[in-house]
Write a protein that holds these residues in place. Structure first.
Motif, PDB file in Angstrom:
ATOM      1  N   MET A 110      -4.803  -4.630  12.332  1.00  0.00           N
ATOM      2  CA  MET A 110      -4.824  -4.714  10.878  1.00  0.00           C
ATOM      3  C   MET A 110      -3.409  -4.867  10.311  1.00  0.00           C
ATOM      4  SD  MET A 110      -6.898  -4.741   8.410  1.00  0.00           S
ATOM      5  CE  MET A 110      -6.983  -4.536   6.685  1.00  0.00           C
ATOM      6  N   ALA A 111      -2.458  -4.136  10.882  1.00  0.00           N
ATOM      7  CA  ALA A 111      -1.080  -4.214  10.412  1.00  0.00           C
ATOM      8  C   ALA A 111      -0.495  -5.607  10.692  1.00  0.00           C
ATOM      9  CB  ALA A 111      -0.227  -3.142  11.077  1.00  0.00           C
ATOM     10  N   ALA A 112      -0.871  -6.193  11.825  1.00  0.00           N
ATOM     11  CA  ALA A 112      -0.373  -7.533  12.155  1.00  0.00           C
ATOM     12  C   ALA A 112      -0.890  -8.558  11.149  1.00  0.00           C
ATOM     13  CB  ALA A 112      -0.790  -7.911  13.571  1.00  0.00           C
ATOM     14  N   LEU A 113      -2.153  -8.419  10.759  1.00  0.00           N
ATOM     15  CA  LEU A 113      -2.722  -9.333   9.776  1.00  0.00           C
ATOM     16  C   LEU A 113      -2.004  -9.212   8.437  1.00  0.00           C
ATOM     17  CD1 LEU A 113      -4.925 -11.370   9.053  1.00  0.00           C
ATOM     18  CD2 LEU A 113      -6.381  -9.449   8.436  1.00  0.00           C
ATOM     19  N   ILE A 114      -1.708  -7.996   8.016  1.00  0.00           N
ATOM     20  CA  ILE A 114      -0.987  -7.784   6.761  1.00  0.00           C
ATOM     21  C   ILE A 114       0.421  -8.367   6.852  1.00  0.00           C
ATOM     22  CG2 ILE A 114       0.011  -6.003   5.260  1.00  0.00           C
ATOM     23  CD1 ILE A 114      -2.483  -4.329   5.839  1.00  0.00           C
ATOM     24  N   LEU A 115       1.086  -8.190   8.004  1.00  0.00           N
ATOM     25  CA  LEU A 115       2.423  -8.750   8.180  1.00  0.00           C
ATOM     26  C   LEU A 115       2.397 -10.276   8.151  1.00  0.00           C
ATOM     27  CD1 LEU A 115       3.998  -6.411  10.879  1.00  0.00           C
ATOM     28  CD2 LEU A 115       4.664  -6.657   8.487  1.00  0.00           C
ATOM     29  N   ILE A 116       1.400 -10.875   8.777  1.00  0.00           N
ATOM     30  CA  ILE A 116       1.284 -12.335   8.769  1.00  0.00           C
ATOM     31  C   ILE A 116       1.024 -12.849   7.361  1.00  0.00           C
ATOM     32  CG2 ILE A 116      -0.153 -14.261   9.550  1.00  0.00           C
ATOM     33  CD1 ILE A 116      -0.410 -12.772  12.224  1.00  0.00           C
ATOM     34  N   LEU A 117       0.138 -12.197   6.632  1.00  0.00           N
ATOM     35  CA  LEU A 117      -0.137 -12.607   5.254  1.00  0.00           C
ATOM     36  C   LEU A 117       1.090 -12.413   4.361  1.00  0.00           C
ATOM     37  CD1 LEU A 117      -3.762 -11.261   4.746  1.00  0.00           C
ATOM     38  CD2 LEU A 117      -3.029 -13.633   4.994  1.00  0.00           C
ATOM     39  N   LEU A 118       1.813 -11.321   4.561  1.00  0.00           N
ATOM     40  CA  LEU A 118       3.027 -11.082   3.787  1.00  0.00           C
ATOM     41  C   LEU A 118       4.086 -12.124   4.109  1.00  0.00           C
ATOM     42  CD1 LEU A 118       4.357  -9.180   1.755  1.00  0.00           C
ATOM     43  CD2 LEU A 118       5.189  -7.843   3.684  1.00  0.00           C
ATOM     44  N   LEU A 119       4.244 -12.486   5.374  1.00  0.00           N
ATOM     45  CA  LEU A 119       5.198 -13.511   5.769  1.00  0.00           C
ATOM     46  C   LEU A 119       4.816 -14.871   5.190  1.00  0.00           C
ATOM     47  CD1 LEU A 119       7.697 -14.105   7.483  1.00  0.00           C
ATOM     48  CD2 LEU A 119       6.163 -14.606   9.381  1.00  0.00           C
ATOM     49  N   ALA A 120       3.532 -15.198   5.200  1.00  0.00           N
ATOM     50  CA  ALA A 120       3.073 -16.461   4.624  1.00  0.00           C
ATOM     51  C   ALA A 120       3.335 -16.492   3.114  1.00  0.00           C
ATOM     52  CB  ALA A 120       1.587 -16.654   4.904  1.00  0.00           C
ATOM     53  N   LEU A 121       3.133 -15.365   2.447  1.00  0.00           N
ATOM     54  CA  LEU A 121       3.391 -15.283   1.011  1.00  0.00           C
ATOM     55  C   LEU A 121       4.881 -15.456   0.711  1.00  0.00           C
ATOM     56  CD1 LEU A 121       2.113 -14.674  -1.769  1.00  0.00           C
ATOM     57  CD2 LEU A 121       2.670 -12.289  -1.370  1.00  0.00           C
ATOM     58  N   ILE A 122       5.735 -14.821   1.493  1.00  0.00           N
ATOM     59  CA  ILE A 122       7.181 -14.930   1.280  1.00  0.00           C
ATOM     60  C   ILE A 122       7.649 -16.360   1.541  1.00  0.00           C
ATOM     61  CG2 ILE A 122       9.424 -14.228   2.199  1.00  0.00           C
ATOM     62  CD1 ILE A 122       8.187 -11.433   2.608  1.00  0.00           C
ATOM     63  N   LEU A 123       7.211 -16.955   2.647  1.00  0.00           N
ATOM     64  CA  LEU A 123       7.632 -18.314   2.974  1.00  0.00           C
ATOM     65  C   LEU A 123       7.072 -19.329   1.979  1.00  0.00           C
ATOM     66  CD1 LEU A 123       7.425 -18.298   6.866  1.00  0.00           C
ATOM     67  CD2 LEU A 123       9.457 -18.177   5.427  1.00  0.00           C
ATOM     68  N   GLY A 124       5.863 -19.118   1.512  1.00  0.00           N
ATOM     69  CA  GLY A 124       5.290 -20.007   0.503  1.00  0.00           C
ATOM     70  C   GLY A 124       6.055 -19.919  -0.807  1.00  0.00           C
ATOM     71  N   GLY A 125       6.414 -18.721  -1.206  1.00  0.00           N
ATOM     72  CA  GLY A 125       7.206 -18.542  -2.426  1.00  0.00           C
ATOM     73  C   GLY A 125       8.590 -19.140  -2.291  1.00  0.00           C
ATOM     74  N   ALA A 126       9.200 -18.989  -1.122  1.00  0.00           N
ATOM     75  CA  ALA A 126      10.527 -19.567  -0.897  1.00  0.00           C
ATOM     76  C   ALA A 126      10.451 -21.089  -0.916  1.00  0.00           C
ATOM     77  CB  ALA A 126      11.094 -19.073   0.431  1.00  0.00           C
ATOM     78  N   GLY A 127       9.401 -21.650  -0.354  1.00  0.00           N
ATOM     79  CA  GLY A 127       9.240 -23.103  -0.369  1.00  0.00           C
ATOM     80  C   GLY A 127       9.087 -23.637  -1.779  1.00  0.00           C
ATOM     81  N   PHE A 128       8.346 -22.919  -2.610  1.00  0.00           N
ATOM     82  CA  PHE A 128       8.180 -23.313  -4.001  1.00  0.00           C
ATOM     83  C   PHE A 128       9.512 -23.238  -4.744  1.00  0.00           C
ATOM     84  CE2 PHE A 128       7.285 -22.230  -8.463  1.00  0.00           C
ATOM     85  CZ  PHE A 128       6.576 -23.359  -8.823  1.00  0.00           C
ATOM     86  N   ALA A 129      10.275 -22.165  -4.503  1.00  0.00           N
ATOM     87  CA  ALA A 129      11.570 -21.997  -5.163  1.00  0.00           C
ATOM     88  C   ALA A 129      12.535 -23.095  -4.738  1.00  0.00           C
ATOM     89  CB  ALA A 129      12.150 -20.614  -4.845  1.00  0.00           C
ATOM     90  N   VAL A 130      12.553 -23.436  -3.462  1.00  0.00           N
ATOM     91  CA  VAL A 130      13.445 -24.491  -2.978  1.00  0.00           C
ATOM     92  C   VAL A 130      13.045 -25.832  -3.579  1.00  0.00           C
ATOM     93  CG1 VAL A 130      14.112 -25.774  -0.901  1.00  0.00           C
ATOM     94  CG2 VAL A 130      14.120 -23.292  -0.874  1.00  0.00           C
ATOM     95  N   HIS A 131      11.756 -26.067  -3.711  1.00  0.00           N
ATOM     96  CA  HIS A 131      11.274 -27.315  -4.311  1.00  0.00           C
ATOM     97  C   HIS A 131      11.754 -27.417  -5.764  1.00  0.00           C
ATOM     98  CE1 HIS A 131       8.588 -30.724  -4.816  1.00  0.00           C
ATOM     99  NE2 HIS A 131       8.196 -30.189  -5.956  1.00  0.00           N
TER     100      HIS A 131
END
Length: 56
Positions: free
Chosen positions: A1-22
């Protein structure tokens, strides 16, 4: 369960960073166009020479 939360959190951070860079790329393009337009539309200075279009 913790791994799933970490993966979702990482995807959220990377998605937000990609939007900011764009967005930053678009801002950089707009600033570059305005900078180039400043060279085209700058006014003539004293003595017939072309002056600077910025104040500093």
């Amino acid at each position: 369960m913790a791994a799933l939360i970490l993966i979702l959190l990482l995807a959220l951070i990377l998605g937000g960073a990609g939007f900011a860079v764009h967005i930053l790329w678009w801002i950089a393009v707009i600033v570059a166009v305005l900078w180039l337009l400043g060279f085209v539309f700058r006014s003539a200075g004293t003595g017939g020479t072309r002056g600077r279009w910025y104040r500093w």
